[in-house]
Motif scaffolding. Structure first.
Motif, PDB file in Angstrom:
ATOM      1  N   ARG A  36       0.750  -1.257  -0.024  1.00 46.37           N
ATOM      2  CA  ARG A  36       0.062   0.139   0.072  1.00 46.37           C
ATOM      3  C   ARG A  36       0.737   1.280  -0.112  1.00 46.37           C
ATOM      4  NH1 ARG A  36      -4.621  -2.860   2.420  1.00 46.37           N
ATOM      5  NH2 ARG A  36      -3.429  -3.380   4.365  1.00 46.37           N
ATOM      6  N   LEU A  61       2.486   1.608  -3.440  1.00 51.96           N
ATOM      7  CA  LEU A  61       1.543   1.998  -4.564  1.00 51.96           C
ATOM      8  C   LEU A  61       1.067   3.265  -4.327  1.00 51.96           C
ATOM      9  CD1 LEU A  61      -0.534  -1.419  -4.715  1.00 51.96           C
ATOM     10  CD2 LEU A  61       1.020  -0.637  -6.283  1.00 51.96           C
ATOM     11  N   ALA A  62       1.026   3.885  -3.072  1.00 56.60           N
ATOM     12  CA  ALA A  62       0.588   5.174  -2.947  1.00 56.60           C
ATOM     13  C   ALA A  62       1.572   6.255  -3.072  1.00 56.60           C
ATOM     14  CB  ALA A  62       0.134   5.109  -1.538  1.00 56.60           C
ATOM     15  N   ASP A  97       1.669   8.422  -8.440  1.00 55.92           N
ATOM     16  CA  ASP A  97       0.354   8.590  -8.990  1.00 55.92           C
ATOM     17  C   ASP A  97       0.328   7.453 -10.534  1.00 55.92           C
ATOM     18  OD1 ASP A  97      -1.131  10.281  -7.593  1.00 55.92           O
ATOM     19  OD2 ASP A  97      -0.306  11.943  -8.741  1.00 55.92           O
ATOM     20  N   PRO A 111       0.813   4.294 -12.278  1.00 56.88           N
ATOM     21  CA  PRO A 111       0.878   2.951 -11.777  1.00 56.88           C
ATOM     22  C   PRO A 111       2.166   2.235 -11.980  1.00 56.88           C
ATOM     23  CG  PRO A 111      -1.053   3.399 -12.825  1.00 56.88           C
ATOM     24  CD  PRO A 111      -0.342   4.557 -13.231  1.00 56.88           C
ATOM     25  N   ALA A 130       4.475   3.116  -9.486  1.00 53.79           N
ATOM     26  CA  ALA A 130       4.032   2.702  -8.116  1.00 53.79           C
ATOM     27  C   ALA A 130       4.247   1.274  -7.929  1.00 53.79           C
ATOM     28  CB  ALA A 130       2.443   2.791  -8.133  1.00 53.79           C
ATOM     29  N   CYS A 166       7.118  -0.614  -5.186  1.00 49.74           N
ATOM     30  CA  CYS A 166       7.006  -1.916  -4.331  1.00 49.74           C
ATOM     31  C   CYS A 166       8.114  -2.886  -4.658  1.00 49.74           C
ATOM     32  CB  CYS A 166       5.821  -2.669  -4.828  1.00 49.74           C
ATOM     33  SG  CYS A 166       4.349  -1.878  -4.617  1.00 49.74           S
ATOM     34  N   ILE A 215      -2.726  -4.391  -6.009  1.00 50.74           N
ATOM     35  CA  ILE A 215      -2.207  -3.993  -7.089  1.00 50.74           C
ATOM     36  C   ILE A 215      -3.167  -3.594  -8.396  1.00 50.74           C
ATOM     37  CG2 ILE A 215      -0.403  -4.855  -9.023  1.00 50.74           C
ATOM     38  CD1 ILE A 215       0.678  -6.337  -6.991  1.00 50.74           C
ATOM     39  N   LYS A 242      -4.680  -0.480  -8.008  1.00 45.75           N
ATOM     40  CA  LYS A 242      -3.931   0.622  -8.565  1.00 45.75           C
ATOM     41  C   LYS A 242      -4.014   0.862 -10.221  1.00 45.75           C
ATOM     42  CE  LYS A 242      -1.001   4.061  -7.910  1.00 45.75           C
ATOM     43  NZ  LYS A 242      -1.254   5.353  -7.256  1.00 45.75           N
ATOM     44  N   ASP A 277      -7.190   2.147 -11.262  1.00 43.42           N
ATOM     45  CA  ASP A 277      -7.212   3.705 -11.191  1.00 43.42           C
ATOM     46  C   ASP A 277      -6.282   4.218 -12.044  1.00 43.42           C
ATOM     47  OD1 ASP A 277      -8.687   3.147  -8.897  1.00 43.42           O
ATOM     48  OD2 ASP A 277      -7.200   3.576  -7.215  1.00 43.42           O
ATOM     49  N   GLY A 278      -5.501   3.578 -12.835  1.00 42.10           N
ATOM     50  CA  GLY A 278      -4.467   4.366 -13.698  1.00 42.10           C
ATOM     51  C   GLY A 278      -5.328   4.095 -15.004  1.00 42.10           C
TER      52      GLY A 278
END
Lengths: 205, 205
Positions: A85, A88-89, A92, A94, A97, A101, A149, A152, A155-156
């Motif tokens: 988390r 990934l946060a 912005d 992906p 992000a 990780c 994952i 995210k 969201d991308g």
DNA sequence: CTCCGTCTTGATCGATCGATCAACTGGAGG
DNA sequence: CCTCCAGTTGATCGATCGATCAAGACGGAG
């Protein structure tokens, strides 16, 4: 019967106050499973690490080592989920992000002398078809991480199915890179994974 | 009927190994290590599987289980190398070749009820920092496979360094996808890996 | 105070671990 | 014929495995 009465002081929060015996057992087991797997971890080792006695273990976990291990895997899974988390946060994009990780894992591995990585991999591989309880806990951990994952990636802007499949491969690569890094004592597999996963995510949109 | 009790393989050809007790021990151990790792594999299990007695094991491997395991890993590594070689040779395009390897692994896993995959992963993860002999054998296996993939990528036109790094990630993804596939009892992680690895290789030139 | 449920303690259990060993087998060489 | 020895056999070893259990410490309720 609506049993489940526990001392309010210990049940209240997972963190904060000093841990009770049960929490120490789970924590110690999670660490040992992560580093050396299930079979190599002995009950004696767990008790010593947790500062507990035999009877306490079987008081909280009547089914013994196996039940404790399943609980420890769930504990470790939440821990690793937090790492994901945060990674990934932190970006912005992906692609960035996901790379974060991998780099976080590389850091954790290097600074722990290649001991601390994924909390379920070692246990999961050796337990397949030998303990449904533990295999199930491992499977749920991996699915939980995949979903983090995938969210995210969605969201991308990636479509649902594409994101799910790509998240699966991202996690595969992270897990495999950790294996290579730990065995060779070199974090370059993990860093290569960061770079290539970013490339792959960018190529997938 | 009383012609030849012994296989003709007894004729020593320098380093040729007879298919006798020693070979059976190595083969049985390789299979067990692949499926359940080192600690979960007992000497009794090995002996039963190989049809051998205690004394035979310690005759051929004076250092016992650990020495036998290291030898078994080398045996399994050559086996897996053949699978990679076949997959890589089946296509000219490196991207297709890498995807072939993943699909071959998916086949092997599915047809063996998720038992037969990478012969070192389970053992390698639990043995880290516990047996230098076995860890070294695992490391060498992984490097051998990396080099096979890297060679194919170089043949496809990639610069030496690029090929080496990409081969590392390819192997990471294969290993991780096998973990996910075995734990979940579903070959889709392996098939996603095939697709995404092809994409990644194409994006890298 | 007593009572009682929660939790802790560590000696002890039978099973099984990896390893050892003396005895044995059978074929090769003299 | 004999010796020799690589290879085999399985009973047996001490250590350690995960698990059990009787006993007691502790604290809140009555």
């Amino acid at each position: 019967m609506e049993a489940t009465q526990r001392p309010a002081a210990e049940q209240a929060e997972g963190a904060g106050e000093r841990d009770g015996t049960r929490a120490r057992l789970v924590k110690a087991t999670a660490m040992l499973l992560q580093r050396q797997g299930y079979e190599a971890t002995t009950v004696k080792q767990i008790l010593k690490e947790a500062g507990a006695a035999y009877g306490s273990l079987y008081h909280f976990f009547p089914q013994g080592k196996e039940e404790l291990a399943a609980e420890a895997l769930r504990f470790g899974a939440d821990d690793f989920a937090d790492l994901l988390r945060r990674g990934l946060a932190a970006a912005d994009d992906p692609a960035d992000a996901v790379a974060n990780c991998a780099l976080s894992m590389a850091d954790a591995l290097r600074t722990s002398a290649w001991l601390d990585g994924c909390p379920v991999a070692a246990t999961a591989l050796e337990i397949i078809d030998r303990s449904p309880l533990i295999q199930r806990a491992s499977d749920e951990a991996l699915r939980q991480w995949r979903e983090l994952i995938a969210a995210k990636l969605r969201d991308g802007g990636l479509p649902r199915d594409t994101a799910a499949a790509l998240a699966c491969t991202v996690l595969s690569t992270l897990e495999g890179a950790e294996l290579l890094s730990r065995v060779s004592g070199d974090d370059s597999p993990m860093r290569f994974a960061a770079e290539h996963l970013a490339t792959l995510v960018r190529a997938s949109r």
